[in-house]
Write a protein that holds these residues in place. Structure first.
Motif, PDB file in Angstrom:
ATOM      1  N   GLN A   1      12.145  -8.261  -4.303  1.00 13.81           N
ATOM      2  CA  GLN A   1      11.709  -6.920  -4.709  1.00 13.81           C
ATOM      3  C   GLN A   1      10.647  -6.942  -5.798  1.00 13.81           C
ATOM      4  O   GLN A   1       9.821  -6.055  -5.881  1.00 13.81           O
ATOM      5  CB  GLN A   1      12.908  -6.092  -5.185  1.00 13.81           C
ATOM      6  CG  GLN A   1      13.732  -5.495  -4.068  1.00 13.81           C
ATOM      7  CD  GLN A   1      14.698  -6.487  -3.453  1.00 13.81           C
ATOM      8  OE1 GLN A   1      14.633  -7.681  -3.749  1.00 13.81           O
ATOM      9  NE2 GLN A   1      15.583  -6.021  -2.606  1.00 13.81           N
ATOM     10  N   LYS A   2      10.713  -7.988  -6.652  1.00 16.94           N
ATOM     11  CA  LYS A   2       9.759  -8.031  -7.752  1.00 16.94           C
ATOM     12  C   LYS A   2       8.353  -8.387  -7.270  1.00 16.94           C
ATOM     13  O   LYS A   2       7.369  -8.060  -7.913  1.00 16.94           O
ATOM     14  CB  LYS A   2      10.204  -9.093  -8.760  1.00 16.94           C
ATOM     15  CG  LYS A   2      10.787  -8.480 -10.026  1.00 16.94           C
ATOM     16  CD  LYS A   2      10.957  -9.538 -11.082  1.00 16.94           C
ATOM     17  CE  LYS A   2      12.222 -10.341 -10.833  1.00 16.94           C
ATOM     18  NZ  LYS A   2      12.299 -11.571 -11.590  1.00 16.94           N
TER      19      LYS A   2
ATOM     20  N   THR B   1       6.364  -5.206  -3.698  1.00 12.50           N
ATOM     21  CA  THR B   1       6.807  -3.987  -4.364  1.00 12.50           C
ATOM     22  C   THR B   1       6.557  -2.755  -3.505  1.00 12.50           C
ATOM     23  O   THR B   1       5.976  -2.847  -2.424  1.00 12.50           O
ATOM     24  CB  THR B   1       6.035  -3.804  -5.667  1.00 12.50           C
ATOM     25  OG1 THR B   1       4.645  -3.737  -5.330  1.00 12.50           O
ATOM     26  CG2 THR B   1       6.263  -4.963  -6.606  1.00 12.50           C
ATOM     27  N   TYR B   2       7.007  -1.616  -4.017  1.00 16.33           N
ATOM     28  CA  TYR B   2       6.725  -0.348  -3.366  1.00 16.33           C
ATOM     29  C   TYR B   2       5.220  -0.183  -3.158  1.00 16.33           C
ATOM     30  O   TYR B   2       4.763   0.337  -2.154  1.00 16.33           O
ATOM     31  CB  TYR B   2       7.238   0.820  -4.225  1.00 16.33           C
ATOM     32  CG  TYR B   2       8.653   1.213  -3.905  1.00 16.33           C
ATOM     33  CD1 TYR B   2       9.613   0.237  -3.698  1.00 16.33           C
ATOM     34  CD2 TYR B   2       9.021   2.544  -3.801  1.00 16.33           C
ATOM     35  CE1 TYR B   2      10.915   0.582  -3.400  1.00 16.33           C
ATOM     36  CE2 TYR B   2      10.323   2.901  -3.501  1.00 16.33           C
ATOM     37  CZ  TYR B   2      11.262   1.915  -3.300  1.00 16.33           C
ATOM     38  OH  TYR B   2      12.534   2.270  -2.989  1.00 16.33           O
TER      39      TYR B   2
END
Ligand code: SF4
Ligand code: SF4
Lengths: 437, 318
Positions: free
Chosen positions: A266-267, A270-271
């Motif tokens: 997730q890091k 990312t979005y």
């Protein structure tokens, strides 16, 4: 402080062993591959009669699968080369994903084309008697070139990462350590090496763009160099390339989501990445839609006699369900999802990516088969089963097996090598920090 | 039929001529052994009965009948020679649509002589109707032996090739079975051997000849070949001699004559007087097969619907 961060990045990104899920996944893929292989052995002994292809539908889902693989492989050049040369940095964590998709897809494109041959035992004739005037020979040449350039583009950026992995001996098994040593022991992180490697990557990034355009243009010419309604189009090269970029980017969206949630990245993914990739996919889908309108509206406006039967078959006839399904899932729905900011969050973007990939596979089917079933002269003096085409289990098994094989290559690659470039991520974080200060 | 007999007698004559030629040469070498010795052991005694023969230099010679051994066929030309073609010829076919009533004798003869896989056909007979209110007619198609053959252009390995006499042939020993040529041919004339073509062992074991297209091989393409083996012997292609209505005319454009066995025409006059045309002229493939329009027809157009059912029966096993 900085060191700790670096350590953290390395720990996060080093390849991880298969968990339970991973093992089940690999087992499923291996099974599918084996079924496909068994079907191929059956085909080898009986001949192509085990397929549903006959004299009219003389190409079937093997060829559409081939076109699909070539198409999806183009993404490697888009993400690594085009975005790199235009100095776009957000895509760095995605380059390796794109490049391994490219390499494995192009490998299986070559395999599937051999599967389609009536006499694979005579493959060597292409070298003994190959004639430069045939688009097939052009395809052989450009696909081989593309394969090697893609492989190098995968390899060079991997070198600094290999050095990092060699440092973490305890995290690797013995044979992997040997492999890393074999591939990258000469890399010493020297500045000269970096400048050399950067130069090489730049040159390759430039060369891969025309080669990538060629592989898909030439593939489109396998169709466009014939007279048949539906293929006889000057639009075909651009139409194929825009479609290829679309399906490849869709594939990257899917892979991003899977790696991210499975390896807890997730890091790193990312979005923001989903947001940007989502926008890219929308743009490409619109572009492909534009070419589709060109490809179908203009002939439909004129309804020339030979085209008429073919177009009616697509719009309202026998092939209408697949045709509209392909258009909707590969373009319309993904555009509708990804055009909204909410739709570009990881999960909806993942769904959109899947839709793009599935729709595109069927789109390739629609390009190949309906045309062959609408020849200039009516179908005549052939057995009744020559009038239709519905793939047999052998054909499905082989195609699904080849898709599983491509996924397997990607899976193993991610097991052995870091799927997100470690070294580049570290440099970019450092630069980022630097900028902040 | 008559044509057939004629051609056989011509062949026998030629064979005898060859033998006589051989005899003359060997006699010149003063070899002790007779060239007509069968296997060692069974000697042929001269019968005393002489036959007159024409030697290769045009002399009439006499040979004892007992020395004559019929040779089953002229030796097949090598595949290299088959790639070049018959020098000084440009073969063409004219199909007279006003004579065709879809008897399909051509198809049967062709399938039989080329040992085509059951259910598949090199010659197809289409019921055609050009527009809603125009009259329907039968249109037999062979390979068009295009002068700009799209199939040859796309073949990656030169397995399909165009010869100097205009004939387009296939080397089934080289074809890799990519089927690009099938996609490229606008006349849907090519068929593929999806499985073993189901030949007797005797046929299947023959070495492949591009000129006879026999034996067909699994995983390769086949199509009408204009029967160059027959043409080399001075005979007509099988479809031409099989058609009882004389639909097919075959000949050499350089000689400017075509014949269906019983009638012979000047090619250029025939095409001019009867307004001959070629199929899909707009594609630029330049076919070697010309059609005469279905006017002043010998037969009314009757569609026999039983056709489709027989077709269904012959569905290949898959
Ligand atoms: S009719 Fe078809 S197979 Fe025959 S020469 Fe023309 S393109 Fe080739
Ligand atoms: S199928 Fe055979 S003859 Fe046809 S293009 Fe391929 S190699 Fe050539």
């Amino acid at each position: 402080m900085e060191n700790l961060e670096k350590e953290q990045i390395v720990q996060d990104l080093l390849p991880q062993e298969f968990g339970k899920q991973g093992k089940i996944w690999v087992a499923c893929l291996v099974t599918l591959c084996l079924i496909g292989f068994a079907a191929y052995c059956h085909q080898l002994s009986k001949g192509l009669v085990v397929t549903a292809m006959r004299d009219y539908a003389s190409w079937g889902i093997y060829i559409s699968n081939f076109v699909f693989f070539v198409a999806i492989s183009l993404v490697g050049s888009l993400i690594t080369a085009v975005l790199r040369l235009t100095d776009v940095h957000w895509s760095t964590p995605l380059t390796r994903i794109a490049e391994i998709i490219a390499v494995s897809a192009i490998t299986f494109a070559s395999i599937i084309i051999v599967v389609d041959m009536g006499r694979p035992d005579r493959f060597y004739n292409l070298f003994l008697h190959g004639r430069l005037q045939s688009p097939i020979v052009w395809d052989v040449i450009v696909i081989t070139t593309y394969f090697f350039i893609s492989l190098l583009l995968l390899y060079f950026p991997l070198l600094p990462d290999l050095k990092i992995m060699l440092k973490y001996k305890e995290r690797t098994s013995k044979w992997m350590y040997k492999l890393y040593t074999f591939l990258g022991s000469f890399w010493k992180d020297k500045p000269e090496q970096f400048s050399l490697s950067n130069k090489a990557i730049n040159i390759l990034s430039i060369t891969i763009i025309p080669v990538a355009f060629s592989i898909h243009t030439v593939t489109s010419w396998l169709f466009a160099t014939t007279y048949r309604p539906g293929w006889d189009s000057t639009n075909f090269g651009a139409y194929f390339i825009s479609g290829a970029f679309l399906v490849g980017s869709g594939g990257v969206l899917v892979a991003m989501y899977v790696f991210r949630s499975h390896y807890k990245l997730q890091k790193y993914i990312t979005y923001d990445h989903f947001d940007k990739m989502g926008k890219v996919v929308v743009m490409l889908a619109l572009l492909y839609l534009y070419f589709n309108v060109n490809e179908f509206l203009v002939p439909a406006f004129k309804m020339k006699k030979p085209e008429e039967e073919h177009l009616k078959g697509l719009f309202t006839g026998e092939f209408a369900p697949i045709f509209w399904f392909a258009i909707t899932t590969s373009m319309l729905l993904p555009i509708l999802i990804l055009i909204y900011k909410k739709g570009r969050r990881p999960f909806p973007a993942f769904i959109a990516g899947i839709l793009v990939v599935i729709g595109s596979w069927f789109k390739r089917y629609i390009i190949v088969t309906p045309t062959l079933l609408h020849p200039f002269l009516p179908m005549r003096d052939v057995p009744a089963n020559y009038h239709h085409y519905f793939p047999t289990w052998e054909e499905w098994a082989i195609c699904i097996g080849s898709l599983a094989g491509a996924l397997l290559v990607i899976t193993f690659f991610a097991r052995i090598f870091p799927i997100i470039p470690i070294h580049e991520t570290i440099t970019e974080t450092e630069e980022h920090e630097h900028d902040k200060k | 039929m008559e044509m057939n007999e004629k051609s056989t007698s011509r062949r026998e004559f030629l064979t005898a001529g060859l033998l006589a030629g051989g005899l003359a040469v060997v006699a010149g070498c003063s070899s002790k052994k007779s060239p007509f010795d069968p296997e060692a052991g069974d000697q042929v005694a001269a019968s005393g009965e002489k036959v007159k023969l024409l030697s290769v230099d045009g002399e009439i010679i006499e040979v004892d009948k007992a020395f004559l051994k019929p040779v089953p066929d002229l030796p097949q030309v090598s595949n290299e020679a088959a790639r070049i073609g018959i020098p000084g010829k440009k073969f063409a076919m004219v199909i007279d649509l006003s004579r065709c009533k879809s008897l399909k004798k051509c198809q049967t003869a062709c399938n039989h002589m080329h040992h085509i896989h059951p259910g598949q056909n090199w010659i197809k007979v289409y019921p055609m109707q050009d527009a809603e209110h125009t009259s329907p007619y039968w249109q037999p198609t062979t390979c068009m032996h295009c002068d700009e053959p799209p199939c040859v252009k796309v073949c990656p390995v030169d397995a399909t090739f165009k010869r100097q006499d205009g004939i387009v042939l296939i080397d089934s020993d080289r074809c890799i079975g990519c089927r690009f040529c099938m996609a490229a041919c606008p006349y849907s004339t090519r068929v593929f051997n999806w499985e073993e073509p189901g030949l007797t062992k005797e046929i299947a074991d023959k070495p492949y000849s591009c000129e006879t297209s026999v034996p067909q091989k699994k995983g390769t393409v086949g199509k009408c070949d204009f029967c160059p083996d027959m043409v080399r012997k001075g005979s007509l292609p099988h479809c031409v001699s099989a058609c009882p209505n004389g639909v097919f005319f075959f000949g050499d454009m350089l000689e400017d004559s075509v014949t269906n066995g019983s009638e012979t025409f000047r090619f250029s006059d025939l095409i001019k007087d009867k307004a001959g045309y070629r199929l899909m002229e707009d594609l630029g493939t330049k076919p070697s097969v010309y059609y005469l329009p279905p006017v002043n027809r010998n037969f009314p157009f009757e569609k026999h619907d039983e056709e489709d059912s027989t077709e269904n029966k012959s569905t290949s096993k898959s």
